[in-house]
Design a protein around this motif. Structure first.
Motif, PDB file in Angstrom:
ATOM      1  N   CYS A  60       0.904  -1.214  -0.151  1.00 47.71           N
ATOM      2  CA  CYS A  60      -0.217  -0.030   0.074  1.00 47.71           C
ATOM      3  C   CYS A  60       0.425   1.590   0.321  1.00 47.71           C
ATOM      4  O   CYS A  60       0.302   2.363   0.536  1.00 47.71           O
ATOM      5  CB  CYS A  60      -0.554   0.057   1.059  1.00 47.71           C
ATOM      6  N   HIS A  61       2.112   1.498  -0.526  1.00 50.95           N
ATOM      7  CA  HIS A  61       2.992   2.512  -0.982  1.00 50.95           C
ATOM      8  C   HIS A  61       1.905   3.695  -1.395  1.00 50.95           C
ATOM      9  O   HIS A  61       2.165   3.399  -2.341  1.00 50.95           O
ATOM     10  CB  HIS A  61       4.580   1.709  -1.205  1.00 50.95           C
ATOM     11  N   GLY A 120       2.982  -0.690   4.402  1.00 46.33           N
ATOM     12  CA  GLY A 120       3.257   0.378   3.523  1.00 46.33           C
ATOM     13  C   GLY A 120       2.599   1.644   3.344  1.00 46.33           C
ATOM     14  O   GLY A 120       3.152   2.904   2.447  1.00 46.33           O
ATOM     15  N   GLY A 121       1.736   1.098   4.016  1.00 44.03           N
ATOM     16  CA  GLY A 121       0.892   2.879   3.886  1.00 44.03           C
ATOM     17  C   GLY A 121       0.738   3.743   4.876  1.00 44.03           C
ATOM     18  O   GLY A 121       1.447   3.849   5.920  1.00 44.03           O
ATOM     19  N   ASN A 122      -0.216   5.066   4.714  1.00 39.29           N
ATOM     20  CA  ASN A 122       0.043   5.951   5.391  1.00 39.29           C
ATOM     21  C   ASN A 122      -1.654   5.789   6.111  1.00 39.29           C
ATOM     22  O   ASN A 122      -2.365   6.026   5.278  1.00 39.29           O
ATOM     23  CB  ASN A 122       0.661   7.227   5.091  1.00 39.29           C
ATOM     24  N   ALA A 162      -7.864  10.945   0.672  1.00 35.31           N
ATOM     25  CA  ALA A 162      -7.863   8.957   1.280  1.00 35.31           C
ATOM     26  C   ALA A 162      -8.305   8.848   0.757  1.00 35.31           C
ATOM     27  O   ALA A 162      -8.520   8.488  -1.367  1.00 35.31           O
ATOM     28  CB  ALA A 162      -8.134   9.246   2.133  1.00 35.31           C
ATOM     29  N   ASP A 163      -7.693   7.471   0.212  1.00 37.69           N
ATOM     30  CA  ASP A 163      -8.140   6.632  -0.922  1.00 37.69           C
ATOM     31  C   ASP A 163      -8.818   4.703   0.203  1.00 37.69           C
ATOM     32  O   ASP A 163      -9.759   4.960  -0.480  1.00 37.69           O
ATOM     33  CB  ASP A 163      -6.951   5.199  -0.974  1.00 37.69           C
ATOM     34  N   ILE A 164      -9.270   5.192   1.696  1.00 37.01           N
ATOM     35  CA  ILE A 164      -9.964   4.075   1.843  1.00 37.01           C
ATOM     36  C   ILE A 164     -10.179   4.536   3.157  1.00 37.01           C
ATOM     37  O   ILE A 164      -9.224   5.195   3.645  1.00 37.01           O
ATOM     38  CB  ILE A 164      -9.312   2.632   1.958  1.00 37.01           C
ATOM     39  N   LEU A 207      -8.702  -7.129   4.244  1.00 32.01           N
ATOM     40  CA  LEU A 207      -8.998  -6.179   4.064  1.00 32.01           C
ATOM     41  C   LEU A 207      -9.300  -5.044   3.213  1.00 32.01           C
ATOM     42  O   LEU A 207      -9.746  -4.866   1.695  1.00 32.01           O
ATOM     43  CB  LEU A 207     -10.717  -6.190   4.948  1.00 32.01           C
ATOM     44  N   ILE A 208      -7.774  -4.485   3.842  1.00 33.88           N
ATOM     45  CA  ILE A 208      -7.594  -2.594   2.516  1.00 33.88           C
ATOM     46  C   ILE A 208      -7.583  -3.121   1.302  1.00 33.88           C
ATOM     47  O   ILE A 208      -7.378  -2.253   0.455  1.00 33.88           O
ATOM     48  CB  ILE A 208      -6.840  -2.429   4.193  1.00 33.88           C
ATOM     49  N   LEU A 209      -7.017  -4.704   1.102  1.00 38.18           N
ATOM     50  CA  LEU A 209      -6.154  -4.599   0.319  1.00 38.18           C
ATOM     51  C   LEU A 209      -6.983  -5.446  -0.926  1.00 38.18           C
ATOM     52  O   LEU A 209      -7.158  -4.759  -1.608  1.00 38.18           O
ATOM     53  CB  LEU A 209      -5.087  -6.384   0.303  1.00 38.18           C
ATOM     54  N   LYS A 210      -7.998  -5.802   0.177  1.00 36.25           N
ATOM     55  CA  LYS A 210      -8.844  -6.831  -1.040  1.00 36.25           C
ATOM     56  C   LYS A 210      -9.681  -5.008  -1.902  1.00 36.25           C
ATOM     57  O   LYS A 210      -9.881  -5.198  -2.920  1.00 36.25           O
ATOM     58  CB  LYS A 210     -10.337  -7.237  -0.702  1.00 36.25           C
ATOM     59  N   LEU A 211     -10.278  -4.086  -0.849  1.00 42.90           N
ATOM     60  CA  LEU A 211     -11.194  -2.961  -0.994  1.00 42.90           C
ATOM     61  C   LEU A 211     -10.628  -2.364  -2.132  1.00 42.90           C
ATOM     62  O   LEU A 211     -11.078  -1.167  -3.215  1.00 42.90           O
ATOM     63  CB  LEU A 211     -11.669  -2.546  -0.087  1.00 42.90           C
ATOM     64  N   LEU A 212      -8.639  -2.067  -2.123  1.00 38.62           N
ATOM     65  CA  LEU A 212      -8.261  -0.678  -2.876  1.00 38.62           C
ATOM     66  C   LEU A 212      -8.068  -1.158  -3.920  1.00 38.62           C
ATOM     67  O   LEU A 212      -8.708  -0.473  -4.873  1.00 38.62           O
ATOM     68  CB  LEU A 212      -6.818  -0.165  -2.142  1.00 38.62           C
ATOM     69  N   LYS A 213      -7.983  -2.917  -3.983  1.00 43.04           N
ATOM     70  CA  LYS A 213      -7.963  -3.587  -5.534  1.00 43.04           C
ATOM     71  C   LYS A 213      -9.378  -3.360  -6.221  1.00 43.04           C
ATOM     72  O   LYS A 213      -8.621  -2.701  -7.335  1.00 43.04           O
ATOM     73  CB  LYS A 213      -6.933  -4.737  -5.144  1.00 43.04           C
ATOM     74  N   GLU A 214     -10.565  -3.514  -4.897  1.00 46.61           N
ATOM     75  CA  GLU A 214     -11.415  -3.913  -6.415  1.00 46.61           C
ATOM     76  C   GLU A 214     -11.539  -2.099  -6.621  1.00 46.61           C
ATOM     77  O   GLU A 214     -12.774  -1.918  -7.754  1.00 46.61           O
ATOM     78  CB  GLU A 214     -12.736  -4.057  -5.466  1.00 46.61           C
ATOM     79  N   ALA A 215     -11.178  -1.194  -5.981  1.00 45.58           N
ATOM     80  CA  ALA A 215     -11.517  -0.003  -6.087  1.00 45.58           C
ATOM     81  C   ALA A 215     -10.681   0.377  -7.306  1.00 45.58           C
ATOM     82  O   ALA A 215     -11.102   2.103  -8.343  1.00 45.58           O
ATOM     83  CB  ALA A 215     -11.310   0.961  -4.710  1.00 45.58           C
ATOM     84  N   GLY A 216      -9.579   0.188  -7.920  1.00 48.17           N
ATOM     85  CA  GLY A 216      -8.760   0.321  -8.934  1.00 48.17           C
ATOM     86  C   GLY A 216      -7.785   1.197  -8.143  1.00 48.17           C
ATOM     87  O   GLY A 216      -7.169   1.755  -8.927  1.00 48.17           O
ATOM     88  N   ARG A 217      -7.352   1.007  -7.337  1.00 46.99           N
ATOM     89  CA  ARG A 217      -6.860   2.287  -6.512  1.00 46.99           C
ATOM     90  C   ARG A 217      -4.826   1.351  -5.881  1.00 46.99           C
ATOM     91  O   ARG A 217      -3.989   1.565  -5.593  1.00 46.99           O
ATOM     92  CB  ARG A 217      -6.964   2.472  -5.440  1.00 46.99           C
ATOM     93  N   LEU A 218      -5.277  -0.246  -6.683  1.00 41.68           N
ATOM     94  CA  LEU A 218      -3.775  -0.690  -6.022  1.00 41.68           C
ATOM     95  C   LEU A 218      -2.925  -1.938  -7.147  1.00 41.68           C
ATOM     96  O   LEU A 218      -4.150  -1.796  -8.110  1.00 41.68           O
ATOM     97  CB  LEU A 218      -3.512  -1.869  -5.294  1.00 41.68           C
TER      98      LEU A 218
END
Ligand code: CP
Length: 307
Positions: free
Chosen positions: A36-37, A64-66, A95-97, A296-307
């Motif tokens: 999540c850099h 790796g995020g903030n 923010a992203d999430i 969960l953060i990984l899955k939702l960011l991926k589905e939102a096209g943010r990863l």
């Protein structure tokens, strides 16, 4: 935009996917340390929290995020009257999430309807707490090896205990689940959960006030705190708060492979003398919650096209 407002927003297969990811993170943490850099999680907590807020924050840092956010309504513009809908629109610019806890049932849903980024319900009033359920599910999976044919005893404040409502929702989807509801008369499980979840899914359940009587048949004992913050009068809280106190003595007829769970915080309802019992899982739940929130953060960011 995919969010997690209720645990039922995710299919059984998707929950298993989160569990598999969490187990992989436990095995290979370094492989996730930069996933999540450059991404930001906003923790919007309008109600107190230790575990949920800090585990979300730890989860994002370990990816790796903030993190940005606030830990009480008084330090946000909600104190000046800003709506949840406007807050969600504003935070979507930064923010992203979002992970949001709010005393009003439905507030995270309103946020999700107005945000342009995923929103995670981190607890809404006496309603739901889906990410505590993620922690509970990973605990059950690792302790029991799966979810089928388990008898769960829920004990304490089943009326206001949102973690109970969410876990009953989740467990009702697995074959062979049985539920024992142990509470004082005034703190029984709400009728809508009995009707819309247990009865609707054909889950056998009994209601009792007798913890020791129920003990021998339980695979899982899920203790809960009496939720002082949801009571209208202090007198009722004081009368009910120590209705159940789990002690080593009360466990004498329990199964050898019982799993004792509690979402925490604990007040009096589990004696500290139980903490050394190998069946006590409540501090494992805390740790597992962080890994499930990472998944969960990984899955939702991926589905939102943010990863
Ligand atoms: N289990 C749980 O939600 O704890 P906190 O209130 O400390 O976040």
């Amino acid at each position: 935009m995919r969010s997690m407002i209720d645990v039922l927003d995710f299919s059984v297969e998707e929950l298993q996917e989160l569990i598999d990811t969490a187990n992989d993170i436990i095995e290979h943490p370094a492989a996730y340390s930069e996933r999540c850099h450059g991404k930001k999680l906003a923790t919007l907590f309008f109600e107190p929290s230790t575990r949920t807020r800090l585990s979300f924050e730890a989860a994002m840092y370990e990816l790796g995020g903030n993190v940005i956010g606030f830990s009480e309504a008084a330090s946000s513009s909600a104190a000046k009257g800003e709506s949840v809908a406007d807050t969600a629109k504003v935070i979507s610019c930064y923010a992203d999430i979002i992970a949001m806890r709010h005393p009003k049932e439905g507030a995270p849903l309103v946020a999700a309807m107005n945000a342009s980024i995923p929103v995670i319900n981190a607890g809404d009033g006496g309603h739901n707490h889906p990410t505590q359920t993620l922690a509970d599910l990973l605990t059950i999976y690792r302790e029991k090896g799966g979810f089928e044919n388990l008898t769960l005893g829920f004990c304490g404040d089943l009326k206001f205990g949102r973690t109970v409502h969410s876990l009953i929702n989740a467990m009702s989807r697995y074959p062979g689940t049985k539920v024992v509801l142990i509470s004082p008369e005034e703190l029984k499980l709400p009728s809508y959960v009995k009707k819309d979840v247990l009865a609707a899914k054909g889950v056998p359940y009994v209601q009792t006030t007798d913890l020791e009587g129920a003990m021998p048949e339980l695979d899982i004992l899920y203790m809960t705190r009496v939720q002082r913050e949801r009571f209208f009068n202090e007198e009722d809280y004081l009368r009910l708060k120590d209705s159940y106190i789990l002690t080593p003595e009360k466990l004498k007829n329990a199964r050898k492979d019982l799993s004792i769970m509690h979402p925490l915080p604990r007040v009096n309802e589990i004696s500290v003398a139980v903490d050394d019992d190998p069946r006590a899982c409540y501090f494992k739940q805390v740790l597992y919650g962080k890994y499930m929130r990472m998944a969960l953060i990984l899955k939702l960011l991926k589905e939102a096209g943010r990863l």
